[in-house]
Design a protein around this motif. Sequence first.
Motif, PDB file in Angstrom:
ATOM      1  N   VAL A 111       0.712  -1.426   0.241  1.00  0.00           N
ATOM      2  CA  VAL A 111       0.153  -0.304  -0.192  1.00  0.00           C
ATOM      3  C   VAL A 111       0.738   1.258  -0.092  1.00  0.00           C
ATOM      4  O   VAL A 111       0.553   2.025  -0.700  1.00  0.00           O
ATOM      5  CB  VAL A 111      -0.785   0.280   1.488  1.00  0.00           C
ATOM      6  N   SER A 112       1.731   0.996   0.935  1.00  0.00           N
ATOM      7  CA  SER A 112       2.908   2.291   1.118  1.00  0.00           C
ATOM      8  C   SER A 112       3.507   2.522  -0.347  1.00  0.00           C
ATOM      9  O   SER A 112       3.143   4.166  -0.520  1.00  0.00           O
ATOM     10  CB  SER A 112       4.341   2.327   1.799  1.00  0.00           C
ATOM     11  N   VAL A 113       4.791   1.827  -0.812  1.00  0.00           N
ATOM     12  CA  VAL A 113       5.050   1.616  -2.513  1.00  0.00           C
ATOM     13  C   VAL A 113       4.125   2.335  -3.123  1.00  0.00           C
ATOM     14  O   VAL A 113       4.291   3.107  -4.180  1.00  0.00           O
ATOM     15  CB  VAL A 113       5.175   0.388  -2.623  1.00  0.00           C
ATOM     16  N   MET A 114       2.809   2.175  -3.875  1.00  0.00           N
ATOM     17  CA  MET A 114       1.546   2.807  -3.974  1.00  0.00           C
ATOM     18  C   MET A 114       0.950   3.994  -4.253  1.00  0.00           C
ATOM     19  O   MET A 114       1.494   4.296  -4.652  1.00  0.00           O
ATOM     20  CB  MET A 114      -0.173   1.421  -4.524  1.00  0.00           C
ATOM     21  N   ILE A 115       0.619   4.466  -2.703  1.00  0.00           N
ATOM     22  CA  ILE A 115       0.398   6.054  -2.578  1.00  0.00           C
ATOM     23  C   ILE A 115       1.618   6.977  -3.436  1.00  0.00           C
ATOM     24  O   ILE A 115       1.741   7.677  -3.671  1.00  0.00           O
ATOM     25  CB  ILE A 115       0.606   5.890  -0.968  1.00  0.00           C
ATOM     26  N   VAL A 116       3.491   6.482  -2.837  1.00  0.00           N
ATOM     27  CA  VAL A 116       4.286   6.656  -3.023  1.00  0.00           C
ATOM     28  C   VAL A 116       4.492   6.946  -4.986  1.00  0.00           C
ATOM     29  O   VAL A 116       4.263   8.703  -4.874  1.00  0.00           O
ATOM     30  CB  VAL A 116       5.210   6.495  -2.512  1.00  0.00           C
ATOM     31  N   PHE A 117       3.853   6.078  -5.602  1.00  0.00           N
ATOM     32  CA  PHE A 117       4.120   6.148  -6.610  1.00  0.00           C
ATOM     33  C   PHE A 117       3.174   6.331  -8.037  1.00  0.00           C
ATOM     34  O   PHE A 117       3.288   6.846  -8.817  1.00  0.00           O
ATOM     35  CB  PHE A 117       5.371   4.789  -7.061  1.00  0.00           C
ATOM     36  N   TYR A 118       1.877   6.298  -7.162  1.00  0.00           N
ATOM     37  CA  TYR A 118       1.001   5.659  -7.897  1.00  0.00           C
ATOM     38  C   TYR A 118       0.035   6.864  -7.512  1.00  0.00           C
ATOM     39  O   TYR A 118      -0.668   8.251  -8.261  1.00  0.00           O
ATOM     40  CB  TYR A 118       0.390   4.982  -8.571  1.00  0.00           C
ATOM     41  N   VAL A 119      -0.948   6.344  -6.525  1.00  0.00           N
ATOM     42  CA  VAL A 119      -2.023   7.318  -5.905  1.00  0.00           C
ATOM     43  C   VAL A 119      -1.095   8.425  -5.352  1.00  0.00           C
ATOM     44  O   VAL A 119      -2.064   9.590  -5.480  1.00  0.00           O
ATOM     45  CB  VAL A 119      -2.382   6.799  -4.420  1.00  0.00           C
ATOM     46  N   SER A 160      -0.035   6.344   8.553  1.00  0.00           N
ATOM     47  CA  SER A 160      -0.968   5.751   9.271  1.00  0.00           C
ATOM     48  C   SER A 160      -0.186   4.404   9.230  1.00  0.00           C
ATOM     49  O   SER A 160      -0.015   3.293  10.812  1.00  0.00           O
ATOM     50  CB  SER A 160      -2.613   5.240   9.620  1.00  0.00           C
ATOM     51  N   ALA A 161      -0.354   3.457   8.405  1.00  0.00           N
ATOM     52  CA  ALA A 161      -0.102   2.433   8.262  1.00  0.00           C
ATOM     53  C   ALA A 161       1.345   2.013   8.674  1.00  0.00           C
ATOM     54  O   ALA A 161       1.624   0.921   9.444  1.00  0.00           O
ATOM     55  CB  ALA A 161      -0.106   2.213   7.083  1.00  0.00           C
ATOM     56  N   VAL A 162       2.801   3.435   8.117  1.00  0.00           N
ATOM     57  CA  VAL A 162       4.144   2.736   8.521  1.00  0.00           C
ATOM     58  C   VAL A 162       3.968   2.858   9.687  1.00  0.00           C
ATOM     59  O   VAL A 162       4.254   2.455  10.886  1.00  0.00           O
ATOM     60  CB  VAL A 162       4.345   3.868   7.733  1.00  0.00           C
ATOM     61  N   GLY A 163       2.946   3.936  10.915  1.00  0.00           N
ATOM     62  CA  GLY A 163       3.189   4.739  11.756  1.00  0.00           C
ATOM     63  C   GLY A 163       2.804   3.433  12.902  1.00  0.00           C
ATOM     64  O   GLY A 163       3.385   2.858  13.938  1.00  0.00           O
ATOM     65  N   SER A 164       2.467   2.302  11.904  1.00  0.00           N
ATOM     66  CA  SER A 164       1.725   0.641  13.098  1.00  0.00           C
ATOM     67  C   SER A 164       2.545   0.423  13.222  1.00  0.00           C
ATOM     68  O   SER A 164       3.012  -0.415  14.763  1.00  0.00           O
ATOM     69  CB  SER A 164       0.449   0.504  12.548  1.00  0.00           C
ATOM     70  N   LEU A 165       3.703   0.210  11.898  1.00  0.00           N
ATOM     71  CA  LEU A 165       5.010  -0.695  12.157  1.00  0.00           C
ATOM     72  C   LEU A 165       5.563  -0.081  13.200  1.00  0.00           C
ATOM     73  O   LEU A 165       6.663  -0.556  13.134  1.00  0.00           O
ATOM     74  CB  LEU A 165       5.721  -0.890  10.764  1.00  0.00           C
ATOM     75  N   THR A 166       5.734   0.929  13.028  1.00  0.00           N
ATOM     76  CA  THR A 166       7.074   2.269  13.837  1.00  0.00           C
ATOM     77  C   THR A 166       6.984   1.856  15.298  1.00  0.00           C
ATOM     78  O   THR A 166       7.634   1.525  16.339  1.00  0.00           O
ATOM     79  CB  THR A 166       6.706   3.940  14.035  1.00  0.00           C
ATOM     80  N   VAL A 167       5.084   1.559  15.651  1.00  0.00           N
ATOM     81  CA  VAL A 167       4.847   1.570  17.133  1.00  0.00           C
ATOM     82  C   VAL A 167       5.550  -0.026  17.554  1.00  0.00           C
ATOM     83  O   VAL A 167       5.755  -0.248  18.978  1.00  0.00           O
ATOM     84  CB  VAL A 167       3.227   1.499  17.547  1.00  0.00           C
ATOM     85  N   MET A 168       4.373  -1.329  16.361  1.00  0.00           N
ATOM     86  CA  MET A 168       4.764  -2.962  17.130  1.00  0.00           C
ATOM     87  C   MET A 168       7.421  -3.098  17.638  1.00  0.00           C
ATOM     88  O   MET A 168       7.500  -3.543  18.487  1.00  0.00           O
ATOM     89  CB  MET A 168       5.096  -3.014  15.828  1.00  0.00           C
TER      90      MET A 168
END
Length: 354
Positions: free
Chosen positions: A174-182, A199-207
């Motif tokens: 999802v992150s790659v799609m947002i950065v390069f396309y969406v 938010s998606a990347v942030g959830s991994l940051t918390v973990m």
Amino acid sequence: MDSAVESSTGRAWSPQDKSELPFFIGLGLAILSSFFIGSSFIIKKLSLLRLNRKGSLRAGAGGFGYLKDWMWWLGFLTMGIGELANFAAYTFAPASLVTPLGALSVLVSAVLASKFLKETLNSFGKLGCLLCILGSIVLIIHSPKEQEVESVGELVDKLHNTVFLNYVVVVIVVSVMIVFYVGPRFRTRHVLVYITLCSAVGSLTVMACKGLGLSIREVVSNSGQQQELSHWTACMFFITVVVCIFIQMNYLNKALDLFNTSIVTPVYYVMFTSLVIIASAILFNEWANMIPEDILGSICGFLVVIVAIFLLQGFRESNKNFDFEDMRCRQRQSLMRNGSRCEYGSNVFSPRNV
């Protein structure tokens, strides 16, 4: 000697009370973190507005002029302090408690925005602030009080969870799609574009923050056989935290530059908190030992907070307030049938005008 000691207040103290001390330390750090992070949004927004007035290339258009502005760095430092406090809070308390308390940063941001950015905080916004506080209290009361993962070894075993690995893959795709396309196509039209990425990347940051905290704690405690594993995992989690925070900061700046703070802050809170709770439930299973009443209370508290922050966002540009005198006046109008008039301020009402 008895296992419980009678305190000066007459209440029996037991060793179980001491076991909850980390919970209260984490709670205090989470609240402190919210104040710093909420303030940082306003400071950085002020910096971006000042740079825009000077004609600098907007951050939303790919500009990095804010890196030369002292006020932006002050906001960055303030957020850094808040994130450090937040990181420490994750070490002491469950993520399902610490993350939802980020709602307090929305409250701080809304109050400061009304003062320094001249953004509207009407009666609906004030009601949202009150609900935000009440919802946070409910979350504190019903949240899990103990960590479900106590060692790096346990965490490494949980990282092999197939469901969590699939979640990580989805976040990356999802992150790659947002950065390069969406992102390049819809960034100026939909606030959810960059907020979803953050938010998606942030959830991994918390973990990763929770893992880093466990690793550091074991390194400091010199736990023998776990030393080599703790050093390796500490490096892995540290790199993950740095990369994820860099991505979050970059795209959060773009969102703040393109949209109003009162939109970005609450939407970011809802998405970020929801994804953190999902990721935490998958990886750490923090709700496994909670009774149904506490699970329901936590969900209700979170829903109250969501309503609160959308009250703050939904009526941000409205000039309407709760005008009870005007409401009583209009109620009398509906009852009047004799042509008399009802006056309030500069407005004059009569049954003929209703």
